[in-house]
Design an enzyme around this catalytic site. Structure first.
Site, mmCIF file in Angstrom:
data_model
loop_
_atom_site.group_PDB
_atom_site.id
_atom_site.type_symbol
_atom_site.label_atom_id
_atom_site.label_comp_id
_atom_site.label_asym_id
_atom_site.label_seq_id
_atom_site.Cartn_x
_atom_site.Cartn_y
_atom_site.Cartn_z
ATOM 1 N N GLY A 1 2.095 0.668 -4.504
ATOM 2 C CA GLY A 1 2.737 -0.381 -4.612
ATOM 3 C C GLY A 1 4.197 0.040 -5.365
ATOM 4 O O GLY A 1 5.018 -0.818 -5.383
ATOM 5 N N SER B 1 0.804 -1.096 0.050
ATOM 6 C CA SER B 1 0.139 0.046 -0.059
ATOM 7 C C SER B 1 0.662 1.229 -0.248
ATOM 8 O O SER B 1 0.303 2.373 0.134
ATOM 9 C CB SER B 1 -0.810 -0.186 1.283
ATOM 10 N N TYR B 2 2.221 1.090 0.007
ATOM 11 C CA TYR B 2 3.034 2.270 -0.049
ATOM 12 C C TYR B 2 3.064 2.872 -1.465
ATOM 13 O O TYR B 2 3.449 2.301 -2.374
ATOM 14 C CB TYR B 2 4.519 2.125 0.280
ATOM 15 N N GLY B 3 2.765 4.060 -1.687
ATOM 16 C CA GLY B 3 2.364 4.794 -3.090
ATOM 17 C C GLY B 3 0.900 5.227 -2.967
ATOM 18 O O GLY B 3 0.094 4.848 -2.530
#
Length: 346
Positions: A100, A92-94
């Site tokens: 992603g 979930s980073y982004g």
């Protein structure tokens, strides 16, 4: 949130100035820490500090642009060359279409890294309990396609836990951990996994001089008593403990609003940090991160520039004295603290 730890092998510094440019060899450079000073996150060995990659792909909070990718690769290479082998990320980073992105960049950098240390790289993974992940099998399938995911949904708790057991039993991961678990939930999952032959190896918690509350200290005590390694995220309080911001000099974006509320009451703590930094010939962030290390945690500060890596590395190779560790007294006297992650359980 549940975390997984993977070894990177399955997929995917600064030199000293010298007045004698014709030397036929490089000057001897001592390591920031020796191999025997690595920490056990059974069955893995990790550096005393890791690096977080939340900013890699996050435009909203951290102003990411794809033009930064070249420097991010330099960041990664410099970290690994200096012995850092723990990297924290998530699927979930982004933000938005870049969801992603952090994982994709890490995978690329690992594949392209040249050197013996590549085999030692450890990726800490977390599962996002998206609405379409409802069964243990769906969590297992996500492990096959992504590196790290976060889990925040209590309704999916049993499916997630059973998924973790299945991943461990299938050999998809080498270690299992949790993130944002409070004291009660930490004990609960520890017993659940233990009964199924799966050791709980790490607990990732928001932990810094700005978030050293009763829950954090209780979690630390539980970790110490059960042999769980505590990983401290946001060790610089989102940047408030860097010493570079003030009520008249705030970061842009959502962080600016938060900083405006908290920074005015941090002057006693920041003053104490600066005093120790001057005596130690260190920087304020280095002292703040060393406090986390000296308290027995593994800090994972975020990095997105070479300068940040160089500064963060300066937190290694030394320890605050017992008297200097009393910084937390000044921290507790601060009128406001960083708001705890809303996803942390009880």
């Amino acid at each position: 949130m549940a975390c997984l730890t993977l070894k990177a092998t399955s997929y995917f510094t600064c030199s000293s100035d010298t007045s004698l440019p014709s030397l036929p060899f490089k000057p001897l450079k001592l390591p920031l820490f020796w191999p025997w000073q690595k920490l056990k996150v059974v069955p893995l060995s990790v550096s005393p500090m890791g690096f977080g990659t939340w900013a890699w792909g996050n435009q909203l909070l951290w102003g990411y642009q794809e033009s930064m990718d070249s420097e991010l690769q330099q960041v990664f290479n410099l970290a690994v060359d200096n012995g850092i082998n723990l990297f924290d990320t998530a699927d979930s980073y982004g933000t938005g279409r870049l969801n992603g992105k952090s994982e994709k960049l890490l995978g690329k950098f690992i594949r392209e890294f040249q050197g013996q240390r590549r085999k030692d790289i450890v990726i800490a993974t977390k599962f996002a309990a998206y609405p379409w992940r409802l069964t243990p099998g769906q969590f297992v399938n996500s492990c096959k396609t992504v590196t790290l995911v976060n889990c925040y949904a209590p309704l999916q708790e049993r499916a997630l836990w059973d998924g973790l057991v299945a991943m461990y039993d299938k050999g998809l991961v080498q270690a299992v951990g949790v993130s944002n678990y409070g004291p009660k939930q930490l004990l609960k999952i520890y017993e659940y996994l233990k009964a199924r032959g799966v050791p709980l190896c790490s607990a990732q918690v928001q932990f810094s001089l700005l978030s050293v509350g009763d829950d954090q200290l209780e979690i630390k005590n539980i970790c110490d008593s059960l042999g769980i390694r505590m990983i401290a995220y946001s060790p610089l309080g989102l940047g408030m403990l860097t010493g570079k911001y003030s009520p008249s000099n705030l970061p842009s974006g959502p962080r600016g609003f938060l900083f405006k509320q908290i920074l005015p009451g941090l002057q006693p703590l920041l003053g104490s940090l600066k005093e120790i930094a001057q005596k130690r010939k260190k920087t304020v962030p280095q002292v703040a991160m060393n406090w986390c290390i000296s308290r027995g945690t593994i800090p994972i500060p975020g990095v997105k520039t070479v300068k940040q890596v160089e500064e963060n590395l300066g937190a290694l190779g030394w320890r605050l004295s017992s008297q200097e560790l009393q910084l937390e007294i000044a921290a507790r006297e601060s009128p406001q603290k960083v708001i705890q992650n809303v996803f942390q359980t009880k």
